[in-house]
Design a protein around this motif. Structure first.
Motif, PDB file in Angstrom:
ATOM      1  N   SER A  58       0.825  -1.211   0.000  1.00  0.00           N
ATOM      2  CA  SER A  58       0.000   0.000   0.000  1.00  0.00           C
ATOM      3  C   SER A  58       0.859   1.262   0.000  1.00  0.00           C
ATOM      4  O   SER A  58       0.521   2.259  -0.646  1.00  0.00           O
ATOM      5  CB  SER A  58      -0.918  -0.003   1.224  1.00  0.00           C
ATOM      6  OG  SER A  58      -0.150  -0.096   2.421  1.00  0.00           O
ATOM      7  N   ALA A  80       2.309   1.712  -3.464  1.00  0.00           N
ATOM      8  CA  ALA A  80       1.267   2.212  -4.355  1.00  0.00           C
ATOM      9  C   ALA A  80       1.040   3.703  -4.147  1.00  0.00           C
ATOM     10  O   ALA A  80       0.866   4.473  -5.113  1.00  0.00           O
ATOM     11  CB  ALA A  80      -0.027   1.438  -4.115  1.00  0.00           C
ATOM     12  N   GLU A  81       1.068   4.140  -2.883  1.00  0.00           N
ATOM     13  CA  GLU A  81       0.876   5.561  -2.592  1.00  0.00           C
ATOM     14  C   GLU A  81       2.045   6.387  -3.110  1.00  0.00           C
ATOM     15  O   GLU A  81       1.856   7.467  -3.681  1.00  0.00           O
ATOM     16  CB  GLU A  81       0.718   5.752  -1.082  1.00  0.00           C
ATOM     17  CG  GLU A  81       0.459   7.196  -0.680  1.00  0.00           C
ATOM     18  CD  GLU A  81       0.299   7.338   0.824  1.00  0.00           C
ATOM     19  OE1 GLU A  81       0.260   8.477   1.296  1.00  0.00           O
ATOM     20  OE2 GLU A  81       0.228   6.299   1.524  1.00  0.00           O
ATOM     21  N   GLN A 105       1.767   6.418  -6.865  1.00  0.00           N
ATOM     22  CA  GLN A 105       0.455   6.890  -7.323  1.00  0.00           C
ATOM     23  C   GLN A 105      -0.197   5.910  -8.305  1.00  0.00           C
ATOM     24  O   GLN A 105      -0.678   6.286  -9.379  1.00  0.00           O
ATOM     25  CB  GLN A 105       0.582   8.291  -7.965  1.00  0.00           C
ATOM     26  CG  GLN A 105       1.109   9.337  -6.999  1.00  0.00           C
ATOM     27  CD  GLN A 105       1.270  10.703  -7.635  1.00  0.00           C
ATOM     28  OE1 GLN A 105       1.133  10.861  -8.847  1.00  0.00           O
ATOM     29  NE2 GLN A 105       1.548  11.701  -6.825  1.00  0.00           N
ATOM     30  N   VAL A 106      -0.181   4.640  -7.915  1.00  0.00           N
ATOM     31  CA  VAL A 106      -0.832   3.594  -8.705  1.00  0.00           C
ATOM     32  C   VAL A 106      -1.605   2.707  -7.742  1.00  0.00           C
ATOM     33  O   VAL A 106      -1.547   2.874  -6.517  1.00  0.00           O
ATOM     34  CB  VAL A 106       0.183   2.758  -9.517  1.00  0.00           C
ATOM     35  CG1 VAL A 106       0.872   3.611 -10.574  1.00  0.00           C
ATOM     36  CG2 VAL A 106       1.209   2.109  -8.586  1.00  0.00           C
ATOM     37  N   SER A 107      -2.302   1.709  -8.268  1.00  0.00           N
ATOM     38  CA  SER A 107      -3.078   0.800  -7.435  1.00  0.00           C
ATOM     39  C   SER A 107      -2.183  -0.322  -6.903  1.00  0.00           C
ATOM     40  O   SER A 107      -1.141  -0.635  -7.491  1.00  0.00           O
ATOM     41  CB  SER A 107      -4.221   0.201  -8.251  1.00  0.00           C
ATOM     42  OG  SER A 107      -3.700  -0.666  -9.252  1.00  0.00           O
ATOM     43  N   ARG A 148      -2.733  -3.379  -7.137  1.00  0.00           N
ATOM     44  CA  ARG A 148      -2.674  -4.399  -8.180  1.00  0.00           C
ATOM     45  C   ARG A 148      -1.546  -4.107  -9.171  1.00  0.00           C
ATOM     46  O   ARG A 148      -0.830  -5.019  -9.600  1.00  0.00           O
ATOM     47  CB  ARG A 148      -4.024  -4.457  -8.907  1.00  0.00           C
ATOM     48  CG  ARG A 148      -4.091  -5.533  -9.983  1.00  0.00           C
ATOM     49  CD  ARG A 148      -5.439  -5.536 -10.648  1.00  0.00           C
ATOM     50  NE  ARG A 148      -5.510  -6.541 -11.708  1.00  0.00           N
ATOM     51  CZ  ARG A 148      -6.564  -6.714 -12.492  1.00  0.00           C
ATOM     52  NH1 ARG A 148      -7.648  -5.953 -12.340  1.00  0.00           N
ATOM     53  NH2 ARG A 148      -6.544  -7.651 -13.422  1.00  0.00           N
ATOM     54  N   THR A 149      -1.374  -2.814  -9.517  1.00  0.00           N
ATOM     55  CA  THR A 149      -0.284  -2.433 -10.421  1.00  0.00           C
ATOM     56  C   THR A 149       1.072  -2.730  -9.782  1.00  0.00           C
ATOM     57  O   THR A 149       2.006  -3.177 -10.456  1.00  0.00           O
ATOM     58  CB  THR A 149      -0.385  -0.942 -10.786  1.00  0.00           C
ATOM     59  OG1 THR A 149      -1.632  -0.706 -11.449  1.00  0.00           O
ATOM     60  CG2 THR A 149       0.760  -0.522 -11.694  1.00  0.00           C
TER      61      THR A 149
END
Length: 320
Positions: A24, A27-28, A31-33, A35-36
């Motif tokens: 997480s 991802a933050e 700036q992606v999900s 899953r990415t």
């Protein structure tokens, strides 16, 4: 961040930090999900990067040691810090900082952006180093230029000042850089003199790579650069046979003497004896012995004993 190659490089840079990254947080940062992030982790693994994942509420990803070293990605501050550190070590011929460090510096400075090269130079110029020994320091920029020419097998032009102060211009095929612990030397084939020569790097001025490539010649010693260098130094300066007893444990004496002077052998729990050969000057050896900071006796050579007596008398007069 939609640019996949750029995102992978940023992800790899984060993973090279010695910590575990929750998916997480990655991802933050990017700036992606999440899953990415999982897909990008798989892409890195497919490229050979050993990314380890741990499960659970506090699980995450981290880069572990693998069979091959991945490209090292540095931010601006890290690149500047490493370049300054390598320059400082190379420029003052610190024992243990050998040609590999200079090659690393040459590679790093070659890819540094102009803004960072300026920062490195500014910090270096604003720093006053505290050095020991005879002060035979060298300009790291000269060292990196020589290292690049050695690695690239490129002919080199430079100005050279002999020990007597005579200036000359040289065109050489650089073969190896040699560090003796307090000085740097360039081993090269001198095209003007049609023979091998050993140059003190602190006497080299304005090295310029000509762009002309060459096939390295075979050394007279059959390719053993260390053997050739030792023989070259022996011709230039007589070798001293050292025989010195110390009133201190061998480990302590070893820690206070440069490694190239040899290793003292224990003669008792609190005594040791050094038998080795050196091409250093009497002045330099006397200084290094004084820095051991213990009682010692010189059994040879006689010239060293005489020099120490004269030096001791001068120091006694200086103290009143």
């Amino acid at each position: 961040m939609t640019d996949t190659p750029a995102r992978l490089l940023n992800l790899l840079s984060l993973l090279q930090t010695p910590r575990e990254w929750p998916g997480s947080e990655l991802a933050e940062r990017l700036q992606v999900s999440p899953r990415t992030i999982r897909r990008d982790i798989e892409r890195l693994r497919d490229l050979g990067y050993p990314v380890e994942a741990t499960k659970g509420a506090v699980g995450g990803y981290r880069l572990v040691a693998g069979a091959a070293m991945p490209p090292l990605l540095l931010d601006d501050e890290e690149a500047v810090a490493i370049a300054v550190g390598l320059r400082a070590g190379a420029g003052h011929a610190i024992e243990g900082v050998d040609e590999a460090s200079v090659r690393a510096l040459a590679k790093l400075e070659q890819v540094l952006p102009a803004r960072l090269r300026h920062r490195v130079s500014s910090l270096q110029n604003a720093t006053i180093p505290l050095t020991r020994g005879d002060g035979a320091t060298v300009d790291p920029r000269i060292l990196t230029a020589l290292a690049a020419a050695v690695t690239g097998r490129e002919r080199l032009r430079f100005g050279y000042r002999s020990g007597e102060g005579a200036e000359s211009k040289r065109l050489v095929e650089p073969y190896r850089l040699v560090s003796t612990g307090r000085r740097w030397y360039l081993l090269a084939y001198d095209l003007g003199r049609e023979d091998w020569r050993t140059f003190r790097v602190d006497r080299v001025r304005d090295p310029f790579a000509t762009g002309a490539r060459f096939t390295p010649r075979e050394l007279p010693t059959g390719g053993d650069a260390a053997e050739f260098f030792s023989a070259s130094m022996a011709r230039n300066q007589p070798e001293l046979a050292l025989d010195i007893s110390f009133a201190a444990p061998a480990e302590r004496v070893s820690s206070r003497l440069p490694g190239y002077l040899g290793t003292p052998e224990p003669t008792g729990p609190d005594t040791c004896r050094l038998r080795s050969r050196s091409q250093d000057s009497l002045e330099w050896i006397a200084l290094r012995l004084a820095l051991v900071d213990c009682e010692f006796t010189v059994h040879g050579p006689p010239a060293l004993s005489e020099h120490l007596k004269e030096m001791g008398a001068r120091l006694a007069r200086a103290g009143g």
